[in-house]
Design a protein around this motif. Sequence first.
Motif, mmCIF file in Angstrom:
data_model
loop_
_atom_site.group_PDB
_atom_site.id
_atom_site.type_symbol
_atom_site.label_atom_id
_atom_site.label_comp_id
_atom_site.label_asym_id
_atom_site.label_seq_id
_atom_site.Cartn_x
_atom_site.Cartn_y
_atom_site.Cartn_z
ATOM 1 N N CYS A 115 -1.385 -70.545 72.916
ATOM 2 C CA CYS A 115 -2.302 -70.281 74.028
ATOM 3 C C CYS A 115 -3.565 -71.126 73.835
ATOM 4 O O CYS A 115 -4.173 -71.102 72.764
ATOM 5 N N CYS A 118 -6.619 -68.460 73.409
ATOM 6 C CA CYS A 118 -6.796 -67.551 72.273
ATOM 7 C C CYS A 118 -5.935 -67.891 71.057
ATOM 8 O O CYS A 118 -5.930 -67.123 70.096
ATOM 9 N N CYS A 148 1.291 -65.898 77.086
ATOM 10 C CA CYS A 148 0.558 -65.497 75.889
ATOM 11 C C CYS A 148 0.613 -63.970 75.801
ATOM 12 O O CYS A 148 0.122 -63.286 76.700
ATOM 13 N N CYS A 151 -3.391 -62.552 75.793
ATOM 14 C CA CYS A 151 -4.243 -62.531 76.996
ATOM 15 C C CYS A 151 -3.431 -62.557 78.285
ATOM 16 O O CYS A 151 -3.997 -62.485 79.370
HETATM 17 ZN ZN ZN Z 1 -3.964 -66.133 75.201
#
Ligand code: ZN
Length: 174
Positions: A115, A118, A148, A151
């Motif tokens: 990701c 994050c 992801c 998130c």
């Molecule tokens: Zn993420």
Amino acid sequence: MRGCDFTCNRPKGVRLISDLKFIVDQNVGKLAKWLRMMGYDTLFFNRGDDSRIIATALAEGRVILTRDTQIMKRRLVTSGRLKAILIQSDNPELQMHRVIDSLGLDCHFRPFTLCLECNHPLVERDKEQVKDLVPPYVFQTQSQFMECPSCHRIYWRGTHWQAMTQKLKTFIRS
Ligand SMILES: [Zn+2]
């Protein structure tokens, strides 16, 4: 080693992707997205807490990328126990060149695995699973989707993604 989206003439296996993990400070934050794009596990600290950066880098075996000359003077760094690269340019593209040159990064990276926001590993999703989560045009034209788990962003290889990978290729080859 997983597949490589790019071709180059360097011998394979020069540096395994798993060898390198990074930690970047707030001054070179744009590097985090580029490195994650390449598949490198990269932590981003948005506060200039040198001690925390140092401790995390040491505990997790991460290479520090920083514009902070104070970090470069730390004994852990000068003694070579911790690897840190001083980034001097303001320009994110030149910063990326500096990282690639310093570490001899080659083309054997794994785009589309982490990701960008994050740093969490992405997981593949079936097309039907993302039907209500992506714009209709994207659903119609794309076949591969990643999510992801942290998130819940959905990724696909759209035009933005392609532009970023094109740019990465120029970093590697020049
Ligand atoms: Zn993420």
